[in-house]
Design a protein around this motif. Structure first.
Motif, PDB file in Angstrom:
ATOM      1  N   ALA A  41      33.239  11.069  72.636  1.00 27.33           N
ATOM      2  CA  ALA A  41      32.330  11.739  71.689  1.00 27.33           C
ATOM      3  C   ALA A  41      31.349  12.636  72.437  1.00 27.33           C
ATOM      4  O   ALA A  41      31.095  13.790  72.043  1.00 27.33           O
ATOM      5  CB  ALA A  41      31.593  10.690  70.858  1.00 27.33           C
ATOM      6  N   VAL A  42      30.794  12.112  73.538  1.00 30.78           N
ATOM      7  CA  VAL A  42      29.842  12.900  74.336  1.00 30.78           C
ATOM      8  C   VAL A  42      30.557  14.097  74.962  1.00 30.78           C
ATOM      9  O   VAL A  42      30.067  15.233  74.915  1.00 30.78           O
ATOM     10  CB  VAL A  42      29.193  12.010  75.427  1.00 30.78           C
ATOM     11  N   LEU A  43      31.718  13.842  75.541  1.00 32.57           N
ATOM     12  CA  LEU A  43      32.457  14.931  76.188  1.00 32.57           C
ATOM     13  C   LEU A  43      32.711  16.071  75.202  1.00 32.57           C
ATOM     14  O   LEU A  43      32.514  17.245  75.503  1.00 32.57           O
ATOM     15  CB  LEU A  43      33.797  14.416  76.728  1.00 32.57           C
ATOM     16  N   ARG A  44      33.115  15.690  74.011  1.00 32.33           N
ATOM     17  CA  ARG A  44      33.448  16.702  73.005  1.00 32.33           C
ATOM     18  C   ARG A  44      32.221  17.561  72.668  1.00 32.33           C
ATOM     19  O   ARG A  44      32.311  18.791  72.600  1.00 32.33           O
ATOM     20  CB  ARG A  44      33.963  15.984  71.758  1.00 32.33           C
ATOM     21  N   ARG A  45      31.076  16.914  72.490  1.00 30.01           N
ATOM     22  CA  ARG A  45      29.856  17.676  72.169  1.00 30.01           C
ATOM     23  C   ARG A  45      29.498  18.627  73.308  1.00 30.01           C
ATOM     24  O   ARG A  45      29.144  19.785  73.080  1.00 30.01           O
ATOM     25  CB  ARG A  45      28.681  16.716  71.912  1.00 30.01           C
ATOM     26  N   VAL A  46      29.599  18.124  74.559  1.00 34.78           N
ATOM     27  CA  VAL A  46      29.256  18.964  75.717  1.00 34.78           C
ATOM     28  C   VAL A  46      30.199  20.163  75.798  1.00 34.78           C
ATOM     29  O   VAL A  46      29.766  21.310  75.974  1.00 34.78           O
ATOM     30  CB  VAL A  46      29.310  18.127  77.031  1.00 34.78           C
ATOM     31  N   VAL A  47      31.493  19.892  75.640  1.00 37.25           N
ATOM     32  CA  VAL A  47      32.485  20.980  75.750  1.00 37.25           C
ATOM     33  C   VAL A  47      32.213  22.047  74.695  1.00 37.25           C
ATOM     34  O   VAL A  47      32.225  23.262  74.987  1.00 37.25           O
ATOM     35  CB  VAL A  47      33.921  20.414  75.613  1.00 37.25           C
ATOM     36  N   ILE A  48      31.939  21.622  73.473  1.00 38.27           N
ATOM     37  CA  ILE A  48      31.709  22.603  72.399  1.00 38.27           C
ATOM     38  C   ILE A  48      30.462  23.450  72.706  1.00 38.27           C
ATOM     39  O   ILE A  48      30.487  24.679  72.575  1.00 38.27           O
ATOM     40  CB  ILE A  48      31.603  21.885  71.032  1.00 38.27           C
ATOM     41  N   LEU A  49      29.399  22.796  73.174  1.00 34.05           N
ATOM     42  CA  LEU A  49      28.175  23.563  73.490  1.00 34.05           C
ATOM     43  C   LEU A  49      28.419  24.551  74.639  1.00 34.05           C
ATOM     44  O   LEU A  49      27.916  25.680  74.611  1.00 34.05           O
ATOM     45  CB  LEU A  49      27.027  22.606  73.829  1.00 34.05           C
ATOM     46  N   LEU A  50      29.185  24.137  75.639  1.00 30.21           N
ATOM     47  CA  LEU A  50      29.482  25.053  76.756  1.00 30.21           C
ATOM     48  C   LEU A  50      30.350  26.215  76.278  1.00 30.21           C
ATOM     49  O   LEU A  50      30.096  27.374  76.626  1.00 30.21           O
ATOM     50  CB  LEU A  50      30.192  24.303  77.896  1.00 30.21           C
ATOM     51  N   ARG A  51      31.346  25.894  75.467  1.00 34.02           N
ATOM     52  CA  ARG A  51      32.249  26.955  74.981  1.00 34.02           C
ATOM     53  C   ARG A  51      31.505  27.944  74.091  1.00 34.02           C
ATOM     54  O   ARG A  51      31.778  29.149  74.145  1.00 34.02           O
ATOM     55  CB  ARG A  51      33.437  26.339  74.232  1.00 34.02           C
ATOM     56  N   GLU A  52      30.574  27.445  73.280  1.00 29.21           N
ATOM     57  CA  GLU A  52      29.789  28.350  72.419  1.00 29.21           C
ATOM     58  C   GLU A  52      29.036  29.391  73.248  1.00 29.21           C
ATOM     59  O   GLU A  52      28.777  30.493  72.793  1.00 29.21           O
ATOM     60  CB  GLU A  52      28.767  27.543  71.605  1.00 29.21           C
ATOM     61  N   ARG A  53      28.698  29.003  74.483  1.00 29.50           N
ATOM     62  CA  ARG A  53      27.933  29.918  75.356  1.00 29.50           C
ATOM     63  C   ARG A  53      28.825  30.581  76.406  1.00 29.50           C
ATOM     64  O   ARG A  53      28.317  31.190  77.355  1.00 29.50           O
ATOM     65  CB  ARG A  53      26.805  29.128  76.034  1.00 29.50           C
ATOM     66  N   ASN A  54      30.128  30.415  76.262  1.00 29.09           N
ATOM     67  CA  ASN A  54      31.091  30.979  77.230  1.00 29.09           C
ATOM     68  C   ASN A  54      30.806  30.552  78.663  1.00 29.09           C
ATOM     69  O   ASN A  54      30.946  31.354  79.603  1.00 29.09           O
ATOM     70  CB  ASN A  54      31.120  32.512  77.156  1.00 29.09           C
ATOM     71  N   ILE A  55      30.380  29.316  78.824  1.00 27.87           N
ATOM     72  CA  ILE A  55      30.133  28.806  80.182  1.00 27.87           C
ATOM     73  C   ILE A  55      31.393  28.090  80.661  1.00 27.87           C
ATOM     74  O   ILE A  55      31.807  27.102  80.063  1.00 27.87           O
ATOM     75  CB  ILE A  55      28.926  27.837  80.207  1.00 27.87           C
ATOM     76  N   PRO A  56      32.013  28.591  81.742  1.00 25.93           N
ATOM     77  CA  PRO A  56      33.252  27.951  82.209  1.00 25.93           C
ATOM     78  C   PRO A  56      32.977  26.598  82.869  1.00 25.93           C
ATOM     79  O   PRO A  56      31.903  26.400  83.455  1.00 25.93           O
ATOM     80  CB  PRO A  56      33.811  28.948  83.224  1.00 25.93           C
ATOM     81  N   PHE A  57      33.927  25.717  82.759  1.00 27.98           N
ATOM     82  CA  PHE A  57      33.777  24.389  83.374  1.00 27.98           C
ATOM     83  C   PHE A  57      35.138  23.906  83.854  1.00 27.98           C
ATOM     84  O   PHE A  57      36.183  24.428  83.440  1.00 27.98           O
ATOM     85  CB  PHE A  57      33.185  23.390  82.366  1.00 27.98           C
ATOM     86  N   ILE A  58      35.102  22.897  84.699  1.00 30.69           N
ATOM     87  CA  ILE A  58      36.335  22.235  85.145  1.00 30.69           C
ATOM     88  C   ILE A  58      36.196  20.753  84.836  1.00 30.69           C
ATOM     89  O   ILE A  58      35.152  20.146  85.095  1.00 30.69           O
ATOM     90  CB  ILE A  58      36.563  22.462  86.656  1.00 30.69           C
ATOM     91  N   LEU A  59      37.248  20.195  84.261  1.00 34.94           N
ATOM     92  CA  LEU A  59      37.236  18.788  83.882  1.00 34.94           C
ATOM     93  C   LEU A  59      37.812  17.926  85.000  1.00 34.94           C
ATOM     94  O   LEU A  59      38.856  18.241  85.557  1.00 34.94           O
ATOM     95  CB  LEU A  59      38.093  18.601  82.629  1.00 34.94           C
ATOM     96  N   MET A  60      37.146  16.845  85.296  1.00 34.26           N
ATOM     97  CA  MET A  60      37.703  15.852  86.205  1.00 34.26           C
ATOM     98  C   MET A  60      37.513  14.469  85.613  1.00 34.26           C
ATOM     99  O   MET A  60      36.746  14.291  84.656  1.00 34.26           O
ATOM    100  CB  MET A  60      37.047  15.933  87.590  1.00 34.26           C
ATOM    101  N   GLY A  61      38.260  13.511  86.150  1.00 33.72           N
ATOM    102  CA  GLY A  61      38.058  12.122  85.756  1.00 33.72           C
ATOM    103  C   GLY A  61      37.254  11.446  86.853  1.00 33.72           C
ATOM    104  O   GLY A  61      36.088  11.778  87.085  1.00 33.72           O
ATOM    105  N   PHE A  62      37.916  10.534  87.574  1.00 35.23           N
ATOM    106  CA  PHE A  62      37.240   9.790  88.640  1.00 35.23           C
ATOM    107  C   PHE A  62      37.281  10.543  89.969  1.00 35.23           C
ATOM    108  O   PHE A  62      36.598  10.178  90.911  1.00 35.23           O
ATOM    109  CB  PHE A  62      37.915   8.415  88.783  1.00 35.23           C
TER     110      PHE A  62
END
Ligand SMILES: Cc1cc2nc3c(=O)[nH]c(=O)nc-3n(C[C@H](O)[C@H](O)[C@H](O)COP(=O)(O)OP(=O)(O)OC[C@H]3O[C@@H](n4cnc5c(N)ncnc54)[C@H](O)[C@@H]3O)c2cc1C
Length: 320
Positions: A41-62
């Motif tokens: 749930a947290v990840l989804r909110r963060v991703v949406i907020l970053l995408r709304e601002r066109n901020i690129p990110f890279i996803l990792m696990g452990f």
């Protein structure tokens, strides 16, 4: 970088984070921010907020299948990881948040008398990372008993995919390449009444694995560095990348402190002070030596993050 728009979410943001702290190789430079997302749930909110601002990110696990560049990476890292298992059970089906560690999932299944994951216990990393790379051991793969995966699509829609809709291959899946983020998964397992044999099977695997779950704490590494080789006329019946590395003499190599682990030629580790570039250079040398002796080109399983010198000719799909 102003990330104050994330203040509404209860998350830990590590500004100017060292990738050494967040990968099992304990190597790599810095990234502008590493955001710790403890559940879907947290990840989804963060991703949406970053995408709304066109901020690129890279996803990792452990971070147990990553070699991060000494130069670091100029993008935000999202670390989707939780040491506390987030699992629920309905009948013989387990629903698991992808931030959960794979080993915690296998332990839960064992305790619940649910069979089907015992061979893949002791693999570090998250369920999300394991599904993306179809992690496996002793002939079992994480996709074997998977029934569905819920993903966050690049357009922010959330879709539940049946197992049959996803291509899984040896240490690979569509989900490693197509930009989908694995939020959660369902595994349907076999119930058995006697948990003693399940617990014994788990203990046996944990005891005998050459690359045990905590190895990286003393021996920094990312597990097997190269994929095993598909059977071909050149490879004969041989498939183990470790066998080819061993017999090509790669176990004796030491390049600026990067070398093979004494017990397994396909596990690359390093001495204190060695760089990610040294590890990378060692892998180039290893590829050359195996190619010269056997005509086989080894392919990296570990994902490379960021820039490495002399990187021409590398398998580009494994780069960020
Ligand atoms: C000591 C040791 C032993 C190991 N033994 C084995 C073994 O026996 N078998 C085996 O298969 N591997 C093994 N590995 C490698 C590693 O543990 C696995 O590849 C693991 O599944 C990686 O999970 P992770 O969460 O650390 O992923 P990361 O390393 O953080 O990421 C790996 C990839 O998965 C992607 N990813 C991560 N989470 C998600 C998500 N939620 N959605 C979409 N993509 C995602 C990342 O973007 C990246 O491309 C070992 C590693 C170590 C250090």
């Amino acid at each position: 970088m102003d990330l104050s728009f994330l203040n509404e979410i209860n998350i830990k943001i590590n500004i100017n984070a060292s990738l050494k702290q967040f990968t099992t190789f304990k190597l790599g430079g810095f990234c502008p921010a590493l955001i710790e997302c403890p559940d879907a749930a947290v990840l989804r909110r963060v991703v949406i907020l970053l995408r709304e601002r066109n901020i690129p990110f890279i996803l990792m696990g452990f971070g147990s299948n990553i070699l991060a560049s000494d130069y670091g990476i100029n993008k935000i890292m999202l670390r989707f990881n939780n040491e506390t298992p987030l699992v629920t059970r309905e009948g013989n089906t387990i629903n698991v948040d992808a931030a959960t560690h794979l080993d915690a999932l296998t332990q839960y299944a064992t305790e619940q008398g649910l069979e089907g994951l015992s061979q893949i216990c002791g693999i570090p990393g998250t369920v999300g990372g394991a599904i993306a790379g179809n992690a496996g051991a002793y002939g079992q793969q994480v996709s074997d008993h998977l029934t569905s995966v819920t993903v966050l699509k690049p357009d922010n829609s959330v879709v539940k995919l049946p197992r049959s809709a996803i291509r899984f291959d040896y240490r690979d899946s569509d989900l490693k390449h197509n930009g989908d983020i694995i939020l959660s998964a369902e595994f349907t397992l076999n119930h058995i009444n006697d948990t003693t044999s399940l617990k014994a099977a788990r203990e046996e695997v944990l005891r005998t694995r050459p690359c045990n779950i905590n190895l990286w704490r003393d021996i920094p590494c990312a597990g097997s560095f190269f994929r095993n080789v598909d059977p071909t006329s050149k490879a004969g019946q041989r498939q183990s990348a470790g066998w080819f590395l061993d017999n090509a003499g790669c176990k004796d190599l030491n390049l600026n402190g990067a070398h093979a682990y004494t017990k397994h030629a396909n596990i690359i580790t390093r001495d204190d002070g060695a760089t990610a570039q040294a590890v990378y250079d060692l892998t180039i040398k290893m590829i050359d030596m195996v190619k010269d002796k056997y005509g086989i080109v080894l392919i990296r399983e570990v994902r490379l993050l960021g820039k490495f010198n002399n990187a021409a000719g590398c398998n580009a799909e494994n780069y960020w």
